[in-house]
Design a protein around this motif. Structure first.
Motif, PDB file in Angstrom:
ATOM      1  N   PRO A  92       0.736  -1.398  -0.389  1.00 40.04           N
ATOM      2  CA  PRO A  92       0.074  -0.100   0.203  1.00 40.04           C
ATOM      3  C   PRO A  92       1.014   1.086   0.251  1.00 40.04           C
ATOM      4  N   VAL A  93      -0.121   2.392  -0.476  1.00 37.63           N
ATOM      5  CA  VAL A  93       0.696   4.260  -0.046  1.00 37.63           C
ATOM      6  C   VAL A  93       1.296   4.280   0.919  1.00 37.63           C
ATOM      7  N   PRO A  94       2.650   4.669   1.055  1.00 31.84           N
ATOM      8  CA  PRO A  94       2.338   5.176   2.300  1.00 31.84           C
ATOM      9  C   PRO A  94       1.712   5.858   2.878  1.00 31.84           C
ATOM     10  N   CYS A  95       1.279   6.537   3.799  1.00 33.17           N
ATOM     11  CA  CYS A  95       1.057   7.715   4.171  1.00 33.17           C
ATOM     12  C   CYS A  95       1.332   8.581   5.130  1.00 33.17           C
TER      13      CYS A  95
END
Length: 172
Positions: A92-95
């Motif tokens: 998943p895209v880091p946030c």
């Protein structure tokens, strides 16, 4: 009409299946309008090997020449070379996670080790406190460097004094 198209697609699938991976690699580069020599350089094989693979693929596809083979291969590739399931796991895209601290940096250490000493920045829990931390101003850094240099000079002078005393003892 369905039977004819179904047997046609089965025949095309059989042609696709008869092509080897090495022949497909050559045909992929042939689709990019590369010469046999360019294909050989890119695949790191001999030019006659490229010619043999393209000729064999041409016979499998029933093509009259290289251009016809490329056209037939491109049509089959559009039909049968589709990825139905990509097994590669994409993380998943880091946030960013919001901080609970006003400046985003805790002013007090968050944890303590078994002895009760704070865990975190280098030097914490040592007799010298936060000497090794990175948040000192220029003056404090200069004072630390000067103190270290004075300690080194004292150490060297002490060593020289001991060496001189030993030399006098040995020489008489």
């Amino acid at each position: 009409m369905m039977e004819g198209s179904q047997s046609s697609s089965l025949a095309e699938r059989a042609l696709w299946d008869r092509l080897t991976g090495k022949q497909r690699a050559c045909l992929d580069l042939l689709l990019e309008r590369k010469t046999s020599k360019q294909i050989a350089l890119e695949l790191k094989i001999a030019k006659p090997t490229v010619d043999q693979r393209i000729t064999t693929a041409r016979h499998i596809l029933g093509a009259t020449d290289r251009d016809d083979a490329a056209l037939r291969y491109a049509r089959l590739k559009n039909i049968y070379d589709r990825i139905t399931c990509d097994p590669v796991h994409i993380p998943p895209v880091p946030c960013f996670v919001p901080s609970d601290f006003a400046d985003g940096d805790p002013s007090e250490p968050m944890q303590a080790n078994a002895r009760g000493a704070p865990v975190g920045s280098w030097g914490q829990g040592l007799p010298f406190g936060k000497v090794g931390s990175h948040d000192h101003g220029s003056f404090v850094r200069l004072a630390i460097v000067a103190a270290i240099l004075v300690a080194i000079v004292i150490f060297l002078l002490g060593g020289l004094g001991i060496a001189q005393a030993l030399t006098r003892l040995i020489s008489g």
